[in-house]
Design a protein around this motif. Sequence first.
Motif, PDB file in Angstrom:
ATOM      1  N   ASP A  19       0.573  -1.172   0.132  1.00 25.60           N
ATOM      2  CA  ASP A  19      -0.173   0.105  -0.062  1.00 25.60           C
ATOM      3  C   ASP A  19       0.980   1.115   0.012  1.00 25.60           C
ATOM      4  N   THR A  20       1.958   1.286   0.742  1.00 29.17           N
ATOM      5  CA  THR A  20       2.773   2.459   0.808  1.00 29.17           C
ATOM      6  C   THR A  20       3.435   2.550  -0.431  1.00 29.17           C
ATOM      7  N   MET A  21       3.978   1.426  -1.120  1.00 26.16           N
ATOM      8  CA  MET A  21       4.547   1.525  -2.407  1.00 26.16           C
ATOM      9  C   MET A  21       3.677   2.037  -3.419  1.00 26.16           C
ATOM     10  N   ILE A  22       2.392   1.883  -3.326  1.00 24.54           N
ATOM     11  CA  ILE A  22       1.507   2.287  -4.339  1.00 24.54           C
ATOM     12  C   ILE A  22       1.315   3.741  -4.157  1.00 24.54           C
ATOM     13  N   LYS A  23       1.386   4.201  -3.051  1.00 20.42           N
ATOM     14  CA  LYS A  23       1.455   5.484  -2.718  1.00 20.42           C
ATOM     15  C   LYS A  23       2.589   6.437  -3.136  1.00 20.42           C
TER      16      LYS A  23
ATOM     17  N   MET B  59      12.852   1.801  -7.255  1.00 20.86           N
ATOM     18  CA  MET B  59      13.075   2.881  -6.141  1.00 20.86           C
ATOM     19  C   MET B  59      12.239   3.764  -6.069  1.00 20.86           C
ATOM     20  N   GLN B  60      11.396   4.475  -6.715  1.00 22.08           N
ATOM     21  CA  GLN B  60      10.358   5.212  -6.349  1.00 22.08           C
ATOM     22  C   GLN B  60       9.484   4.437  -5.412  1.00 22.08           C
ATOM     23  N   ALA B  61       9.060   3.063  -5.638  1.00 24.14           N
ATOM     24  CA  ALA B  61       8.199   2.484  -4.820  1.00 24.14           C
ATOM     25  C   ALA B  61       8.575   2.282  -3.441  1.00 24.14           C
ATOM     26  N   LEU B  62      10.038   2.565  -3.344  1.00 22.99           N
ATOM     27  CA  LEU B  62      10.722   2.277  -2.042  1.00 22.99           C
ATOM     28  C   LEU B  62      10.692   3.548  -1.359  1.00 22.99           C
ATOM     29  N   GLY B  63      10.476   4.560  -2.179  1.00 29.09           N
ATOM     30  CA  GLY B  63      10.742   5.851  -1.586  1.00 29.09           C
ATOM     31  C   GLY B  63      11.953   6.608  -1.422  1.00 29.09           C
ATOM     32  N   ILE B  64      12.664   6.231  -2.694  1.00 26.16           N
ATOM     33  CA  ILE B  64      14.213   6.573  -2.873  1.00 26.16           C
ATOM     34  C   ILE B  64      14.010   7.741  -3.581  1.00 26.16           C
ATOM     35  N   HIS B  65      14.447   8.913  -3.390  1.00 26.95           N
ATOM     36  CA  HIS B  65      14.488  10.137  -4.259  1.00 26.95           C
ATOM     37  C   HIS B  65      15.839  10.828  -4.228  1.00 26.95           C
ATOM     38  N   SER B  66      16.954  10.241  -3.806  1.00 31.41           N
ATOM     39  CA  SER B  66      18.070  10.755  -3.733  1.00 31.41           C
ATOM     40  C   SER B  66      19.156   9.571  -3.825  1.00 31.41           C
TER      41      SER B  66
ATOM     42  N   GLY C 101      -0.167   5.810  -7.037  1.00 29.94           N
ATOM     43  CA  GLY C 101      -1.333   5.220  -7.232  1.00 29.94           C
ATOM     44  C   GLY C 101      -0.917   4.186  -8.246  1.00 29.94           C
ATOM     45  N   LYS C 102       0.078   4.134  -8.953  1.00 33.65           N
ATOM     46  CA  LYS C 102       0.391   2.896  -9.993  1.00 33.65           C
ATOM     47  C   LYS C 102       0.461   1.665  -9.134  1.00 33.65           C
ATOM     48  N   ASP C 103      -0.155   0.676  -9.541  1.00 35.26           N
ATOM     49  CA  ASP C 103      -0.122  -0.635  -8.984  1.00 35.26           C
ATOM     50  C   ASP C 103       0.217  -2.001 -10.146  1.00 35.26           C
ATOM     51  N   GLY C 104      -0.160  -3.123  -9.441  1.00 39.40           N
ATOM     52  CA  GLY C 104       0.058  -4.156 -10.427  1.00 39.40           C
ATOM     53  C   GLY C 104       1.546  -4.204 -11.042  1.00 39.40           C
ATOM     54  N   VAL C 105       1.620  -4.839 -12.145  1.00 37.46           N
ATOM     55  CA  VAL C 105       3.178  -4.998 -12.692  1.00 37.46           C
ATOM     56  C   VAL C 105       3.790  -3.583 -12.643  1.00 37.46           C
ATOM     57  N   LEU C 106       2.970  -2.372 -12.853  1.00 31.81           N
ATOM     58  CA  LEU C 106       3.726  -1.212 -12.816  1.00 31.81           C
ATOM     59  C   LEU C 106       4.372  -0.584 -11.657  1.00 31.81           C
ATOM     60  N   LEU C 107       3.900  -1.382 -10.506  1.00 33.04           N
ATOM     61  CA  LEU C 107       4.541  -0.626  -9.289  1.00 33.04           C
ATOM     62  C   LEU C 107       5.962  -0.939  -9.426  1.00 33.04           C
ATOM     63  N   THR C 108       6.561  -2.065  -9.754  1.00 34.43           N
ATOM     64  CA  THR C 108       8.091  -2.323  -9.412  1.00 34.43           C
ATOM     65  C   THR C 108       8.828  -3.033 -10.780  1.00 34.43           C
TER      66      THR C 108
END
Length: 212
Positions: A108-112, A130-137, A116-123
Amino acid sequence: MDYSTYFTNHSTEEIAKDLIGRPLTFDNDKEKLGGYIVEAEAYLGKNDRAAHSYDGRRSQANEGLYRKGGTIYIYSQRQYFFFDIACQEENEPQGVLVRAIEPVWGIDTMIKNRNGKDGVLLTNGPGKMMQALGIHSRHWDLHFLNDSPFSVDLDDQHKKQAKEVIAAPRVGINQSDPEWAQKPLRYYVSGNPYVSDMKKRDYLENNGWQEK
């Protein structure tokens, strides 16, 4: 976990293949995010024309590759960030790029995190992961895995077994050098929908994992 031994005692190709099916997680201080590695690429250092360290290139940007095996190397292209782990001894700049995971923890957090992208597009790609894990640096660049919120579970009991691991050419490699462009240094779970270029028609039952 004994990352130093794991990331130095085998060839980088063997490490990349063995990482398939292992849990990769990131602890964001609130919960654990991540999943099983389904796609990884080996980069073989100074002789590998596709490697950032080809011909001994060394700078602040790629210093992570020159550190001891088990060191995180994060690099960026445009607004995207990519997760590598250095392999081999210090000053032997080889590494593995983790290209995709099958999400399991903190979905759920990774989708946020992916707006909002989910399914296979998530990762299903290294920047998406890296976006899904919340990494932006590049904050965790140059950190040893043990000294970071990232973890690769090396316990074989926790590893998912693929029915088949495919070795194929890496993605996006300059075709002007056909030798390195065509080397089968990308490893992935056959039929797993989260592999970055997997076609729907090629999806396999149970996402390509062996039944327990």
